[in-house]
Structures are given as structure tokens and as C-alpha cells.
Design a protein around this motif. Structure first.
Motif, PDB file in Angstrom:
ATOM      1  N   LEU A 138       0.877  -1.171   0.000  1.00  0.00           N
ATOM      2  CA  LEU A 138       0.000   0.000   0.000  1.00  0.00           C
ATOM      3  C   LEU A 138       0.917   1.225   0.000  1.00  0.00           C
ATOM      4  O   LEU A 138       1.618   1.483   0.973  1.00  0.00           O
ATOM      5  N   ARG A 139       0.944   1.961  -1.102  1.00  0.00           N
ATOM      6  CA  ARG A 139       1.893   3.058  -1.302  1.00  0.00           C
ATOM      7  C   ARG A 139       1.442   4.360  -0.656  1.00  0.00           C
ATOM      8  O   ARG A 139       0.284   4.748  -0.764  1.00  0.00           O
ATOM      9  N   CYS A 140       2.415   5.023   0.006  1.00  0.00           N
ATOM     10  CA  CYS A 140       2.186   6.348   0.582  1.00  0.00           C
ATOM     11  C   CYS A 140       3.541   7.047   0.622  1.00  0.00           C
ATOM     12  O   CYS A 140       4.467   6.558   1.275  1.00  0.00           O
ATOM     13  N   GLU A 141       3.655   8.155  -0.092  1.00  0.00           N
ATOM     14  CA  GLU A 141       4.909   8.892  -0.130  1.00  0.00           C
ATOM     15  C   GLU A 141       4.652  10.357   0.196  1.00  0.00           C
ATOM     16  O   GLU A 141       3.710  10.951  -0.310  1.00  0.00           O
ATOM     17  N   VAL A 142       5.516  10.903   1.049  1.00  0.00           N
ATOM     18  CA  VAL A 142       5.352  12.268   1.531  1.00  0.00           C
ATOM     19  C   VAL A 142       6.661  13.022   1.334  1.00  0.00           C
ATOM     20  O   VAL A 142       7.727  12.503   1.645  1.00  0.00           O
ATOM     21  N   THR A 143       6.563  14.252   0.842  1.00  0.00           N
ATOM     22  CA  THR A 143       7.769  15.079   0.743  1.00  0.00           C
ATOM     23  C   THR A 143       7.881  15.903   2.025  1.00  0.00           C
ATOM     24  O   THR A 143       6.895  16.139   2.718  1.00  0.00           O
ATOM     25  N   ASN A 144       9.066  16.324   2.357  1.00  0.00           N
ATOM     26  CA  ASN A 144       9.327  17.140   3.549  1.00  0.00           C
ATOM     27  C   ASN A 144       8.781  16.496   4.818  1.00  0.00           C
ATOM     28  O   ASN A 144       8.074  17.125   5.605  1.00  0.00           O
ATOM     29  N   PRO A 200       8.299  10.896  12.037  1.00  0.00           N
ATOM     30  CA  PRO A 200       6.933  11.004  11.517  1.00  0.00           C
ATOM     31  C   PRO A 200       5.917  10.262  12.387  1.00  0.00           C
ATOM     32  O   PRO A 200       6.231   9.268  13.033  1.00  0.00           O
ATOM     33  N   VAL A 201       4.714  10.786  12.385  1.00  0.00           N
ATOM     34  CA  VAL A 201       3.570  10.125  13.015  1.00  0.00           C
ATOM     35  C   VAL A 201       2.547   9.956  11.896  1.00  0.00           C
ATOM     36  O   VAL A 201       2.118  10.932  11.296  1.00  0.00           O
ATOM     37  N   PHE A 202       2.214   8.711  11.609  1.00  0.00           N
ATOM     38  CA  PHE A 202       1.271   8.469  10.523  1.00  0.00           C
ATOM     39  C   PHE A 202       0.461   7.216  10.795  1.00  0.00           C
ATOM     40  O   PHE A 202       0.808   6.407  11.653  1.00  0.00           O
ATOM     41  N   LYS A 203      -0.629   7.099  10.053  1.00  0.00           N
ATOM     42  CA  LYS A 203      -1.456   5.914  10.222  1.00  0.00           C
ATOM     43  C   LYS A 203      -2.065   5.494   8.904  1.00  0.00           C
ATOM     44  O   LYS A 203      -2.279   6.309   8.006  1.00  0.00           O
ATOM     45  N   TRP A 204      -2.305   4.205   8.829  1.00  0.00           N
ATOM     46  CA  TRP A 204      -3.080   3.608   7.761  1.00  0.00           C
ATOM     47  C   TRP A 204      -4.380   3.127   8.381  1.00  0.00           C
ATOM     48  O   TRP A 204      -4.370   2.498   9.445  1.00  0.00           O
ATOM     49  N   ASN A 205      -5.490   3.434   7.737  1.00  0.00           N
ATOM     50  CA  ASN A 205      -6.766   2.911   8.204  1.00  0.00           C
ATOM     51  C   ASN A 205      -7.542   2.378   7.012  1.00  0.00           C
ATOM     52  O   ASN A 205      -7.175   2.595   5.863  1.00  0.00           O
ATOM     53  N   ARG A 206      -8.600   1.628   7.312  1.00  0.00           N
ATOM     54  CA  ARG A 206      -9.534   1.190   6.276  1.00  0.00           C
ATOM     55  C   ARG A 206     -10.856   1.842   6.629  1.00  0.00           C
ATOM     56  O   ARG A 206     -11.279   1.787   7.786  1.00  0.00           O
ATOM     57  N   ILE A 207     -11.501   2.464   5.657  1.00  0.00           N
ATOM     58  CA  ILE A 207     -12.621   3.352   5.958  1.00  0.00           C
ATOM     59  C   ILE A 207     -13.815   2.662   6.611  1.00  0.00           C
ATOM     60  O   ILE A 207     -14.623   3.319   7.239  1.00  0.00           O
ATOM     61  N   ASP A 208     -13.919   1.348   6.506  1.00  0.00           N
ATOM     62  CA  ASP A 208     -15.062   0.665   7.110  1.00  0.00           C
ATOM     63  C   ASP A 208     -14.801   0.217   8.547  1.00  0.00           C
ATOM     64  O   ASP A 208     -15.686  -0.332   9.193  1.00  0.00           O
ATOM     65  N   LEU A 209     -13.613   0.473   9.076  1.00  0.00           N
ATOM     66  CA  LEU A 209     -13.297   0.112  10.456  1.00  0.00           C
ATOM     67  C   LEU A 209     -13.666   1.251  11.400  1.00  0.00           C
ATOM     68  O   LEU A 209     -13.791   2.396  10.980  1.00  0.00           O
ATOM     69  N   GLN A 210     -13.775   0.946  12.676  1.00  0.00           N
ATOM     70  CA  GLN A 210     -14.038   1.970  13.678  1.00  0.00           C
ATOM     71  C   GLN A 210     -12.847   2.929  13.754  1.00  0.00           C
ATOM     72  O   GLN A 210     -11.722   2.567  13.413  1.00  0.00           O
ATOM     73  N   GLU A 211     -13.075   4.135  14.253  1.00  0.00           N
ATOM     74  CA  GLU A 211     -12.033   5.173  14.292  1.00  0.00           C
ATOM     75  C   GLU A 211     -10.772   4.709  15.020  1.00  0.00           C
ATOM     76  O   GLU A 211      -9.663   5.015  14.624  1.00  0.00           O
ATOM     77  N   LYS A 212     -10.918   3.984  16.108  1.00  0.00           N
ATOM     78  CA  LYS A 212      -9.760   3.556  16.901  1.00  0.00           C
ATOM     79  C   LYS A 212      -9.161   2.231  16.437  1.00  0.00           C
ATOM     80  O   LYS A 212      -8.260   1.707  17.076  1.00  0.00           O
ATOM     81  N   ASP A 235      13.242   8.904   1.677  1.00  0.00           N
ATOM     82  CA  ASP A 235      12.520   9.749   0.721  1.00  0.00           C
ATOM     83  C   ASP A 235      11.028   9.841   1.036  1.00  0.00           C
ATOM     84  O   ASP A 235      10.201   9.961   0.138  1.00  0.00           O
ATOM     85  N   GLY A 236      10.666   9.753   2.320  1.00  0.00           N
ATOM     86  CA  GLY A 236       9.268   9.916   2.713  1.00  0.00           C
ATOM     87  C   GLY A 236       8.380   8.737   2.363  1.00  0.00           C
ATOM     88  O   GLY A 236       7.168   8.886   2.223  1.00  0.00           O
ATOM     89  N   ASP A 237       8.956   7.557   2.225  1.00  0.00           N
ATOM     90  CA  ASP A 237       8.192   6.354   1.878  1.00  0.00           C
ATOM     91  C   ASP A 237       7.523   5.787   3.126  1.00  0.00           C
ATOM     92  O   ASP A 237       8.172   5.172   3.966  1.00  0.00           O
ATOM     93  N   LEU A 238       6.215   6.017   3.260  1.00  0.00           N
ATOM     94  CA  LEU A 238       5.437   5.522   4.399  1.00  0.00           C
ATOM     95  C   LEU A 238       4.574   4.330   3.988  1.00  0.00           C
ATOM     96  O   LEU A 238       3.582   4.014   4.640  1.00  0.00           O
ATOM     97  N   SER A 239       4.970   3.680   2.897  1.00  0.00           N
ATOM     98  CA  SER A 239       4.220   2.537   2.387  1.00  0.00           C
ATOM     99  C   SER A 239       4.319   1.365   3.354  1.00  0.00           C
ATOM    100  O   SER A 239       5.312   1.211   4.074  1.00  0.00           O
ATOM    101  N   VAL A 261      -0.737  11.528   7.514  1.00  0.00           N
ATOM    102  CA  VAL A 261       0.350  11.967   8.378  1.00  0.00           C
ATOM    103  C   VAL A 261      -0.266  12.868   9.429  1.00  0.00           C
ATOM    104  O   VAL A 261      -0.973  13.821   9.107  1.00  0.00           O
ATOM    105  N   LEU A 262      -0.021  12.561  10.692  1.00  0.00           N
ATOM    106  CA  LEU A 262      -0.617  13.311  11.796  1.00  0.00           C
ATOM    107  C   LEU A 262       0.364  14.366  12.284  1.00  0.00           C
ATOM    108  O   LEU A 262       1.547  14.091  12.452  1.00  0.00           O
ATOM    109  N   LYS A 263      -0.142  15.549  12.531  1.00  0.00           N
ATOM    110  CA  LYS A 263       0.707  16.650  13.021  1.00  0.00           C
ATOM    111  C   LYS A 263       0.036  17.317  14.192  1.00  0.00           C
ATOM    112  O   LYS A 263      -0.232  18.499  14.176  1.00  0.00           O
ATOM    113  N   GLY A 264      -0.301  16.540  15.200  1.00  0.00           N
ATOM    114  CA  GLY A 264      -0.914  17.095  16.388  1.00  0.00           C
ATOM    115  C   GLY A 264      -2.397  17.368  16.235  1.00  0.00           C
ATOM    116  O   GLY A 264      -3.023  17.883  17.139  1.00  0.00           O
ATOM    117  N   LEU A 265      -2.956  17.051  15.091  1.00  0.00           N
ATOM    118  CA  LEU A 265      -4.381  17.262  14.859  1.00  0.00           C
ATOM    119  C   LEU A 265      -5.114  15.937  15.021  1.00  0.00           C
ATOM    120  O   LEU A 265      -4.520  14.877  14.984  1.00  0.00           O
TER     121      LEU A 265
END
Length: 148
Positions: free
Chosen positions: A44-50, A55-67, A100-104, A122-126
Motif C-alpha cells: 500500500l503506497r504512501c509517499e510524503v515530501t518534507n 513522523p507520526v502516521f497511520k493507515w486505516n480502512r474506511i469501514d473500520l471503527q475510528e480507533k 525519501d518519505g516512503d510511508l508505504s 500523516v498526523l501533526k498534532g491534529l
């Protein structure tokens, strides 16, 4: 054409096709459709610049509960406490150094139950719902033809 406009199935398929073709409405995001067979490993590809050093990041599946996460990463390590039970011991960073920001992530030994829409943020305190979406992937897992 025989009453295609009255067929709910055709209408739904058309809507799904439009959503897949249009992709995510948020600029700067990527959208991808992946087809796989049961037992395969899928990236599952995810790439971020800068990206931040930590990093703080998450992968979710939209049909799962928030937590219930597919994968959550913070303080230089994965957090497994809120990982949905169906993903335990099956999701790993594609590149542990996140060069290179590869969060895959790699989802191992996929099953038909893994079919769904996955999102990388990518989570930034929000809170997660205010965090920009980086990547959306529609994963379709189905047996090869003739193996139903």
C-alpha cells in the motif's frame, strides 16, 4: 439498452467507477486501485515530501471503527494496541528507514476480507479527521478465475 437507468446495480457500479476514476478530492493526494489474489503480499503506497525526522502516521480502512487502525507509527516504532485484530502480524513498513518519505506498508497474505479502501494520513498534532489525506487505495482481493 434495456432499462439500465432503472437498475440499482448498474447505477451503483457507475458511481463506483466514477469515484475510482476521479480519485480523491483533496489535492496532493494519490489514489490507486490494486487487484490481488488471496495469499499474495500487497504494498500500500504512501509517499510524503518534507517529512519530519520522527513522523507520526497511520493507515486505516474506511469501514473500520475510528480507533481500529491497519497500522499506526509514532516515536520511531509501530503502535499495535489499536491495530484491528485482522491485521495483527500482517502489516509491516515497506522501507524501515522511510527513505525519501516512503510511508508505504506491506499487507501480507491478503484474504478476500481485506478488500476495502485504505487511507494513509500523516498526523501533526491534529485529530485524524482534520489531518490531510496523503494516499487512498482501493484493494480488491478475489480468487483467480475458475477458483471460486
Amino acid at each position: 439498452m434495456k432499462n439500465a437507468s432503472k437498475s440499482p446495480t448498474m447505477w451503483f457500479r457507475g458511481l463506483v467507477l466514477i469515484l475510482v476514476l476521479v480519485g480523491s478530492p483533496v489535492s496532493g493526494t494519490s489514489s490507486l486501485k490494486i487487484s490481488a489474489e488471496p495469499g499474495e503480499n500487497v504494498t500500500l503506497r504512501c509517499e510524503v515530501t518534507n517529512i519530519d525526522q520522527k513522523p507520526v502516521f497511520k493507515w486505516n480502512r474506511i469501514d473500520l471503527q475510528e480507533k481500529e487502525n491497519v497500522f499506526f507509527y509514532r516515536n520511531n516504532r509501530p503502535y499495535l494496541d489499536d491495530q484491528h485484530k485482522s491485521f495483527k502480524n500482517r502489516v509491516f513498513l515497506n522501507n524501515s528507514q522511510m527513505n525519501d518519505g516512503d510511508l508505504s506498508v506491506v499487507l501480507k497474505n491478503v484474504t478476500i476480507n481485506d478488500t476495502g479502501t485504505y487511507q494513509c494520513r500523516v498526523l501533526k498534532g491534529l485529530s485524524a479527521d482534520q489531518t490531510p489525506l496523503i494516499s487512498t487505495i482501493l484493494l480488491l482481493v478475489s480468487p483467480p478465475p475458475g477458483k471460486h
